[in-house]
Scaffold this motif. Structure first.
Motif, PDB file in Angstrom:
ATOM      1  N   PHE A 395       0.838  -1.208   0.000  1.00 56.67           N
ATOM      2  CA  PHE A 395       0.000   0.000   0.000  1.00 56.67           C
ATOM      3  C   PHE A 395       0.872   1.257   0.000  1.00 56.67           C
ATOM      4  O   PHE A 395       0.616   2.206  -0.741  1.00 56.67           O
ATOM      5  CB  PHE A 395      -0.917   0.037   1.231  1.00 56.67           C
ATOM      6  CG  PHE A 395      -2.273  -0.573   1.001  1.00 56.67           C
ATOM      7  CD1 PHE A 395      -3.190   0.023   0.135  1.00 56.67           C
ATOM      8  CD2 PHE A 395      -2.648  -1.740   1.651  1.00 56.67           C
ATOM      9  CE1 PHE A 395      -4.455  -0.540  -0.074  1.00 56.67           C
ATOM     10  CE2 PHE A 395      -3.912  -2.305   1.453  1.00 56.67           C
ATOM     11  CZ  PHE A 395      -4.809  -1.705   0.587  1.00 56.67           C
ATOM     12  N   ALA A 396       1.906   1.244   0.831  1.00 61.05           N
ATOM     13  CA  ALA A 396       2.732   2.451   0.956  1.00 61.05           C
ATOM     14  C   ALA A 396       3.408   2.792  -0.370  1.00 61.05           C
ATOM     15  O   ALA A 396       3.463   3.961  -0.771  1.00 61.05           O
ATOM     16  CB  ALA A 396       3.772   2.256   2.061  1.00 61.05           C
ATOM     17  N   VAL A 397       3.899   1.770  -1.060  1.00 62.12           N
ATOM     18  CA  VAL A 397       4.575   2.033  -2.347  1.00 62.12           C
ATOM     19  C   VAL A 397       3.559   2.568  -3.365  1.00 62.12           C
ATOM     20  O   VAL A 397       3.819   3.557  -4.060  1.00 62.12           O
ATOM     21  CB  VAL A 397       5.277   0.755  -2.875  1.00 62.12           C
ATOM     22  CG1 VAL A 397       5.750   0.955  -4.304  1.00 62.12           C
ATOM     23  CG2 VAL A 397       6.453   0.372  -1.975  1.00 62.12           C
ATOM     24  N   HIS A 398       2.389   1.949  -3.442  1.00 63.95           N
ATOM     25  CA  HIS A 398       1.374   2.454  -4.382  1.00 63.95           C
ATOM     26  C   HIS A 398       0.995   3.896  -4.040  1.00 63.95           C
ATOM     27  O   HIS A 398       0.852   4.737  -4.921  1.00 63.95           O
ATOM     28  CB  HIS A 398       0.128   1.564  -4.371  1.00 63.95           C
ATOM     29  CG  HIS A 398       0.270   0.330  -5.215  1.00 63.95           C
ATOM     30  ND1 HIS A 398       0.131   0.340  -6.583  1.00 63.95           N
ATOM     31  CD2 HIS A 398       0.582  -0.952  -4.897  1.00 63.95           C
ATOM     32  CE1 HIS A 398       0.318  -0.871  -7.069  1.00 63.95           C
ATOM     33  NE2 HIS A 398       0.609  -1.691  -6.058  1.00 63.95           N
ATOM     34  N   ARG A 399       0.862   4.137  -2.743  1.00 67.88           N
ATOM     35  CA  ARG A 399       0.495   5.496  -2.314  1.00 67.88           C
ATOM     36  C   ARG A 399       1.540   6.487  -2.807  1.00 67.88           C
ATOM     37  O   ARG A 399       1.232   7.492  -3.405  1.00 67.88           O
ATOM     38  CB  ARG A 399       0.418   5.508  -0.784  1.00 67.88           C
ATOM     39  CG  ARG A 399      -0.110   6.765  -0.168  1.00 67.88           C
ATOM     40  CD  ARG A 399      -0.584   6.505   1.269  1.00 67.88           C
ATOM     41  NE  ARG A 399       0.474   5.957   2.139  1.00 67.88           N
ATOM     42  CZ  ARG A 399       0.315   4.924   2.951  1.00 67.88           C
ATOM     43  NH1 ARG A 399      -0.833   4.292   3.033  1.00 67.88           N
ATOM     44  NH2 ARG A 399       1.318   4.489   3.699  1.00 67.88           N
ATOM     45  N   SER A 400       2.806   6.147  -2.604  1.00 70.42           N
ATOM     46  CA  SER A 400       3.813   7.143  -2.980  1.00 70.42           C
ATOM     47  C   SER A 400       4.008   7.217  -4.495  1.00 70.42           C
ATOM     48  O   SER A 400       4.485   8.222  -5.005  1.00 70.42           O
ATOM     49  CB  SER A 400       5.129   6.911  -2.233  1.00 70.42           C
ATOM     50  OG  SER A 400       5.737   5.784  -2.740  1.00 70.42           O
ATOM     51  N   GLU A 401       3.588   6.191  -5.227  1.00 63.60           N
ATOM     52  CA  GLU A 401       3.669   6.264  -6.694  1.00 63.60           C
ATOM     53  C   GLU A 401       2.391   6.835  -7.303  1.00 63.60           C
ATOM     54  O   GLU A 401       2.250   6.894  -8.523  1.00 63.60           O
ATOM     55  CB  GLU A 401       3.905   4.863  -7.284  1.00 63.60           C
ATOM     56  CG  GLU A 401       5.252   4.253  -6.944  1.00 63.60           C
ATOM     57  CD  GLU A 401       6.421   5.077  -7.466  1.00 63.60           C
ATOM     58  OE1 GLU A 401       6.297   5.656  -8.571  1.00 63.60           O
ATOM     59  OE2 GLU A 401       7.451   5.165  -6.767  1.00 63.60           O
ATOM     60  N   GLY A 402       1.431   7.180  -6.459  1.00 60.71           N
ATOM     61  CA  GLY A 402       0.161   7.709  -6.957  1.00 60.71           C
ATOM     62  C   GLY A 402      -0.638   6.674  -7.735  1.00 60.71           C
ATOM     63  O   GLY A 402      -1.351   6.991  -8.670  1.00 60.71           O
ATOM     64  N   SER A 403      -0.502   5.417  -7.366  1.00 60.47           N
ATOM     65  CA  SER A 403      -1.274   4.394  -8.075  1.00 60.47           C
ATOM     66  C   SER A 403      -2.209   3.681  -7.099  1.00 60.47           C
ATOM     67  O   SER A 403      -2.107   3.849  -5.882  1.00 60.47           O
ATOM     68  CB  SER A 403      -0.328   3.435  -8.806  1.00 60.47           C
ATOM     69  OG  SER A 403      -0.065   2.296  -8.052  1.00 60.47           O
TER      70      SER A 403
END
Ligand code: PEP
Ligand code: CO
Length: 465
Positions: A395-403
């Motif tokens: 979740f954190a990676v998607h959040r920071s990639e705007g996905s």
């Protein structure tokens, strides 16, 4: 007509049409991974012909409806819950197990809907999930070397050389078991299951020691209030309370099984695999020139692509392009299964590249398959915390990639097994042997699954509410 095939069991091509490159058996002259040769090609051909003549389990309309729902997941408007056994077995095709599976999937989805305020698409690993990839072809049992067990669709778990030979009659048996499971699931979903929303059906006591117990109790009370309210105002007409959609899925591994049920339907172009709504490509059968990709490139069903170590970005992008050259939304579900320590290494560049290529994919997280280990007593297990941490990091990676992380893919059961350690109930390694049932990978049990749904919803809210 027969063909010179690279597959060890070349079988005839009943469905080839003039001028077409792809047909349900066109994979037959490609290299086929993860399926040992059947000892008798004639018997295989005969089982294939029999399977081909049986009516389908599902319809093309259902496949298309699922694809539309997945398109809405890819746009961030819904969430996907995919879950079920690592491997179904013929013996476990029983009423209590099917009821428990539907119950846990349903209750998890209520938790997600309630916490996220979005529709949830439910897909079971069920009614066809009978074949397994293995890291080794052989194993030694009691000093005898024999083929590894590859799931009831292929051979028997019984540790005898003969029983481990691939048996084509299992193609028919698996199909029949799938039909029985699906028949009961459909009956339950149509009428009999509204009961599961009622308070006495939620087993909550195990959460008492959990820091979130108060939140959890409040959530369940609020779900009940909403249900009571709707039942009061529309007692017989609120159809979604009485009809539950649960789509089916399995790994497209034994291509004889999948291609025998792949057909055309009137007034629609293309081919549909009518043995399951969605199928997925396993992490070990992703060879670009291999049989599995060839088969999957020709069907109109939604396709899952497992992606995890050994992970090759360029190859994975080519796989996505090959399976969805028209960039159709709802067609591809990328199921990342990196392992808790590898998410940050691979996922950010993967997300950027998929975005750059313009693929409208659903991103889902399988936090199970990268986090399996054996205890000192050689029991295969997974830690609840590793599973949760992989979800959190994803979740954190998607959040920071705007996905948008639009789904989870879990191995779970509605039964009270003891296969994964941790969770609110604090199961530890010494408790694993109390009720360890799986022949393959360890699953979350009923309580661990509900708790996980609750924690997934919390993470989702941090990112997208
Ligand atoms: C599975 O989903 O059961 C499986 C074998 O997964 P993977 O292909 O990701 O290892
Ligand atoms: Co598994």
């Amino acid at each position: 007509m027969s063909i010179i095939a690279k597959s060890v069991n070349p079988i005839q091509i009943p469905s080839k049409l003039e001028g077409e490159e792809w047909y349900p058996l066109s994979w037959n002259d490609k290299k086929l991974e993860q399926l040992p040769a059947y000892p008798d090609t004639e018997q295989l051909q005969s089982a294939y012909n029999e399977l081909r003549a049986l009516p389908p389990l599902i319809t093309s309309w259902e496949v298309e409806a699922l694809k539309e729902k997945l398109a809405s997941v890819s746009e961030g408007k819904a969430f996907l819950l995919q879950g079920g056994d690592c491997a179904e077995t013929f013996d476990a095709c029983t009423a209590p197990k099917i009821v428990n599976m539907l119950k846990v999937m349903l209750q998890m989805s209520f938790i997600l809907v309630h916490e996220m305020g979005r529709p949830v698409v439910r897909i079971g690993r069920i009614a066809g999930q009978f074949a397994k990839p293995r890291s080794r072809d052989f194993e030694v049992v009691n000093g005898q070397e024999m083929l590894n067990y590859r799931g009831d669709l292929i051979n028997s778990y019984e540790p005898k050389r003969d029983a481990r030979q691939p048996d084509p009659r299992r193609l028919i048996k698996a199909y029949e078991k799938s039909a029985l499971s699906l028949n009961f699931l459909r009956a339950l979903s149509d009428e009999g299951f509204a009961d599961l929303q009622h308070p006495e059906q939620w087993e909550l006591d195990f959460m008492k020691n959990n820091e979130y117990y108060k939140d959890y109790e409040a959530m369940v009370n609020s779900i009940h209030k909403a249900i009571n309210f709707m039942e009061t105002i529309t007692p017989n007409t609120f159809s979604t309370l009485h009809k539950v959609d649960l789509y089916t899925s399995h790994e497209a591994l034994n291509l004889y099984y999948d291609s025998a049920q792949t057909r055309r339907v009137p007034r629609k172009p293309g081919w549909f695999n009518l043995s399951g709504h969605m199928v997925w490509l396993g992490n070990r059968t992703k060879q670009l020139d291999g049989a599995h990709i060839e088969y999957l490139s020709g069907i109109r069903n939604p396709i899952g692509i497992k992606a995890g170590p050994p992970f090759d970005l360029e190859e994975t992008l080519e796989v996505i392009e090959k399976l969805n050259p028209n960039h159709e939304a709802g067609k591809i579900v990328i199921i990342t299964r990196m392992g808790v320590d590898e998410v940050e290494k691979y996922l950010p560049t993967f997300i950027r590249a998929v975005k750059q290529e313009g693929h409208p994919v659903v991103w889902s997280c399988d936090p199970m398959h990268g986090n399996t280990f054996a205890t000192g007593d050689n029991v295969k297990t997974r830690r609840f915390n590793d599973i949760l941490e992989e979800i959190k990091t994803t979740f954190a990676v998607h959040r920071s990639e705007g996905s948008y992380l639009g789904g989870v893919h879990l191995e779970l059961t509605g039964d009270n097994v003891t296969e994964c350690v941790g969770g609110a109930n604090g199961l530890n390694e010494s408790g694993l042997n109390l009720n360890y049932e799986t022949y393959c990978d360890p699953r979350l049990n009923y309580e661990q699954s509900l708790e996980m749904a609750f924690l997934v919803a919390k993470e989702w809210n941090k990112s997208y509410s």
